[in-house]
Design an enzyme around this catalytic site. Structure first.
Site, PDB file in Angstrom:
ATOM      1  N   LYS A 226     -18.593  11.043  19.711  1.00 21.09           N
ATOM      2  CA  LYS A 226     -18.588  10.248  18.477  1.00 21.09           C
ATOM      3  C   LYS A 226     -19.685   9.180  18.505  1.00 21.09           C
ATOM      4  CE  LYS A 226     -17.542   8.582  14.621  1.00 21.09           C
ATOM      5  NZ  LYS A 226     -16.409   8.312  13.791  1.00 21.09           N
TER       6      LYS A 226
ATOM      7  N   THR B 165     -12.595   5.553  16.255  1.00 22.69           N
ATOM      8  CA  THR B 165     -13.681   5.506  17.237  1.00 22.69           C
ATOM      9  C   THR B 165     -13.313   4.451  18.268  1.00 22.69           C
ATOM     10  OG1 THR B 165     -15.164   5.996  15.447  1.00 22.69           O
ATOM     11  CG2 THR B 165     -16.166   5.247  17.498  1.00 22.69           C
TER      12      THR B 165
ATOM     13  N   LYS C 160       0.825  -1.200   0.000  1.00 21.59           N
ATOM     14  CA  LYS C 160       0.000   0.000   0.000  1.00 21.59           C
ATOM     15  C   LYS C 160       0.868   1.263   0.000  1.00 21.59           C
ATOM     16  CE  LYS C 160      -4.213   1.232   2.443  1.00 21.59           C
ATOM     17  NZ  LYS C 160      -5.001   0.957   3.651  1.00 21.59           N
TER      18      LYS C 160
ATOM     19  N   ARG D  96     -18.220  -3.406   3.181  1.00 22.51           N
ATOM     20  CA  ARG D  96     -18.314  -3.845   4.583  1.00 22.51           C
ATOM     21  C   ARG D  96     -19.686  -3.516   5.171  1.00 22.51           C
ATOM     22  NH1 ARG D  96     -13.231  -0.993   7.112  1.00 22.51           N
ATOM     23  NH2 ARG D  96     -13.830   0.514   5.519  1.00 22.51           N
TER      24      ARG D  96
ATOM     25  N   CYS E 137     -19.098   2.073  10.034  1.00 16.33           N
ATOM     26  CA  CYS E 137     -19.202   2.824  11.293  1.00 16.33           C
ATOM     27  C   CYS E 137     -20.503   2.582  12.065  1.00 16.33           C
ATOM     28  CB  CYS E 137     -19.060   4.311  11.028  1.00 16.33           C
ATOM     29  SG  CYS E 137     -17.412   4.749  10.469  1.00 16.33           S
TER      30      CYS E 137
HETATM   31  C1  UDX Z   1     -20.983   7.493   9.003  1.00 20.46           C
HETATM   32  C2  UDX Z   1     -21.218   8.887   9.622  1.00 20.46           C
HETATM   33  O1  UDX Z   1     -22.117   9.633   8.812  1.00 20.46           O
HETATM   34  C3  UDX Z   1     -19.897   9.615   9.760  1.00 20.46           C
HETATM   35  O2  UDX Z   1     -20.101  10.867  10.410  1.00 20.46           O
HETATM   36  C4  UDX Z   1     -18.947   8.759  10.587  1.00 20.46           C
HETATM   37  O3  UDX Z   1     -17.708   9.357  10.743  1.00 20.46           O
HETATM   38  C5  UDX Z   1     -18.783   7.391   9.938  1.00 20.46           C
HETATM   39  O4  UDX Z   1     -20.068   6.799   9.783  1.00 20.46           O
HETATM   40  P1  UDX Z   1     -20.551   6.481   6.577  1.00 20.46           P
HETATM   41  O5  UDX Z   1     -20.522   5.154   7.240  1.00 20.46           O
HETATM   42  O6  UDX Z   1     -19.489   6.799   5.590  1.00 20.46           O
HETATM   43  O7  UDX Z   1     -20.505   7.662   7.674  1.00 20.46           O
HETATM   44  O8  UDX Z   1     -21.933   6.591   5.812  1.00 20.46           O
HETATM   45  P2  UDX Z   1     -23.248   7.485   5.903  1.00 20.46           P
HETATM   46  O9  UDX Z   1     -23.293   8.383   4.726  1.00 20.46           O
HETATM   47  O10 UDX Z   1     -23.429   8.072   7.215  1.00 20.46           O
HETATM   48  O11 UDX Z   1     -24.349   6.328   5.660  1.00 20.46           O
HETATM   49  C6  UDX Z   1     -24.512   5.252   6.596  1.00 20.46           C
HETATM   50  C7  UDX Z   1     -25.599   4.302   6.132  1.00 20.46           C
HETATM   51  O12 UDX Z   1     -26.876   4.923   6.212  1.00 20.46           O
HETATM   52  C8  UDX Z   1     -25.454   3.842   4.682  1.00 20.46           C
HETATM   53  O13 UDX Z   1     -25.808   2.487   4.584  1.00 20.46           O
HETATM   54  C9  UDX Z   1     -26.449   4.735   3.953  1.00 20.46           C
HETATM   55  O14 UDX Z   1     -26.912   4.182   2.752  1.00 20.46           O
HETATM   56  C10 UDX Z   1     -27.554   4.849   4.986  1.00 20.46           C
HETATM   57  N1  UDX Z   1     -28.392   6.054   4.813  1.00 20.46           N
HETATM   58  C11 UDX Z   1     -27.850   7.291   4.966  1.00 20.46           C
HETATM   59  C12 UDX Z   1     -29.744   5.915   4.524  1.00 20.46           C
HETATM   60  O15 UDX Z   1     -30.262   4.790   4.404  1.00 20.46           O
HETATM   61  N2  UDX Z   1     -30.500   7.046   4.402  1.00 20.46           N
HETATM   62  C13 UDX Z   1     -29.990   8.298   4.548  1.00 20.46           C
HETATM   63  O16 UDX Z   1     -30.758   9.259   4.448  1.00 20.46           O
HETATM   64  C14 UDX Z   1     -28.622   8.423   4.838  1.00 20.46           C
END
Ligand code: UDX
Length: 443
Positions: free
Chosen positions: A209, A131, A38, A337, A265
């Site tokens: 967080k 986290t 990497k 994931r 997350c």
């Molecule tokens: C999340 C948090 O938003 C971020 O602040 C933290 O640091 C890491 O975790 P992420 O996992 O990248 O970020 O994705 P996010 O955009 O938050 O979406 C999480 C899940 O919720 C996804 O499966 C997404 O499809 C779903 N989602 C999100 C919905 O089903 N509806 C929505 O309106 C928003």
């Protein structure tokens, strides 16, 4: 602004984004990873992961001499020391996966501390960005056993897919420590961003967080439940979420129903906070219900598909051919994931369905995909061939602009179950495709 010498340990999407963005803010950054392959790719300017704007920042950082890469944490510290600017801040951005019973596994954090504790320069600050369970800063300080080194918690709030944008335009910066000077030094790294900064103690920063991610998960489980209720009561969830979203206390964002929330997350953090709650004898029923509602959502998607395909709630999906659009946990990332799409696929497969999928970020030969679960095609029209239903599982915008008449020609039965309410149902109607959304009234 005063530029600092910074080490970033771990080059996942959090570490690499942090490193590349801090370099773009003028700091001298060495990013380290134990994966030599990497690091070699990064040195060539290949960011390895798919993240908007990251490749450009990595290339610029290398060209400016402010960003470089090292194999291992100790080598990163040595590189900065050799330049006569020993590391002032060292970010820990290594994975903290969900271990047994939902407890975060801190072995990677512990390994880095073990590797670096003897060589950390006096006066430098170790920052936990991963986290980590509440109390990890205290544990980090104990493991370090260096009174001359500060320990700070500085959680990230980066979304995959828009991590660079989120880093450079944060809603807030959170910095927690028992040592105020160390906290202020870390906060100063971000001074140019002009974001509100919450300076607090370490436990509160760690809690922020979890409280944020669990709240987001709760918001989504809530909206998924409201969508289900809308279906039963003949209301329309799109209008309902618009209507509640104008209330500034609620807000319009994070209100789209879907097949369940996933990613690296939210599932991990909800389980971890539940585990922490159990450990202090607090029964966090709201959080448990948030998680249970999500798990139930996958099965609910299968029930909807079953009803649409067979016309019966108890119909058999055995050998029914179903095309899936989207496998990643959300659009804009190639991350699989904890993808709800894969959870739904697994349940469909268990029910006997034959699955073919298309995802713009997943190749047909992607080794991450179990071929016994789902065959992947590089072409959405090929994936749709002879299917009795197309199921939209990820909200990739390009699905909206597929040639739906051509999709319909491929399909055995032109029918779409749109678990993201993504497609334009008028376009589908004109292409003679039956459309089923989530919580939507019949148009
Ligand atoms: C999340 C948090 O938003 C971020 O602040 C933290 O640091 C890491 O975790 P992420 O996992 O990248 O970020 O994705 P996010 O955009 O938050 O979406 C999480 C899940 O919720 C996804 O499966 C997404 O499809 C779903 N989602 C999100 C919905 O089903 N509806 C929505 O309106 C928003």
């Amino acid at each position: 602004m005063f530029a600092r010498a910074v080490g970033v340990i771990g080059t996942g999407y959090v570490g690499l984004t942090t490193g590349a963005c801090l370099a773009s803010l003028g700091h001298r950054v060495v990013c380290a990873d134990i994966d030599e392959n990497k690091i070699n790719r990064l040195r060539q300017g290949d960011p390895v992961i798919r993240e908007d704007g990251l490749a450009e920042l990595v290339t610029e950082g290398i060209a400016s001499g402010r960003l470089s890469f090292a194999v291992g944490a100790a080598a990163a510290l040595a590189e900065l020391a050799a330049e006569g600017t020993p590391a002032e801040v060292v970010f820990l951005c290594v994975p903290t996966p969900m271990g047994v019973g939902g407890v975060a596994d801190l072995s990677a954090v512990e390994a880095v501390i073990e590797e670096t504790r003897a060589t950390l320069p006096t006066g430098c600050v170790v920052v936990n960005k991963s986290t980590v369970p509440v109390g990890t800063s205290v544990r980090t300080a104990e493991l370090l056993d260096r009174a001359d080194v500060g320990v700070v918690s500085n959680p990230e709030f980066l979304r995959e897919g828009s991590a660079v944008h989120d880093f450079l335009h944060p809603d807030r910066i959170v910095v927690g420590s028992e040592q105020q000077d160390a906290a202020e030094r870390v906060a100063a790294l971000y001074a140019r961003l002009g974001a509100p900064t919450v300076l607090t103690d370490a436990a509160s920063a760690e809690m922020i967080k979890y409280a944020a991610n669990c709240f987001l998960a709760m918001k989504l489980s809530y909206v998924n439940a409201i969508a289900e209720l809308c279906e039963r009561l003949d209301a329309d969830v799109t209008d309902v979420t618009e209507g509640i979203g104008y209330d500034r206390r609620i807000g319009q964002s994070f209100l789209s129903p879907g097949p369940g929330w996933g990613g690296s997350c939210l599932p991990k953090d909800t389980h971890a906070l539940l585990q922490v709650s159990d450990s202090v004898d607090f029964e966090f029923r709201l959080l448990r219900a948030t998680i249970d509602t999500n798990i139930r959502q996958y099965q609910r998607m299968v029930d909807k598909i079953r009803l649409a395909v067979t016309g019966r709630r108890t119909g058999s999906l055995s050998r029914r051919r179903i095309a899936l659009l989207g496998l990643t946990f959300k659009a804009g990332t190639d991350d699989l994931r904890n993808s709800p799409a894969l959870d739904v696929a697994a349940l469909l497969r268990q029910a006997g369905a034959e699955l073919v999928a298309y995802d713009p970020a997943v190749d047909a030969s992607d080794p991450r995909i179990d071929q016994n679960l789902v065959l992947v095609s590089d072409d959405p029209y090929v994936a749709a061939k002879n299917a009795e239903a197309v199921v939209v599982l990820t909200e990739w915008p390009e699905f909206r602009t597929l040639d739906w008449s051509r999709m319909a020609e491929q399909m055995d039965t032109p029918r779409v179950i749109d678990t993201r309410n993504l497609l334009d149902r008028d376009v589908l109607r004109r292409s003679a495709v039956e459309w089923v959304g989530l919580g939507r009234r019949a148009a």
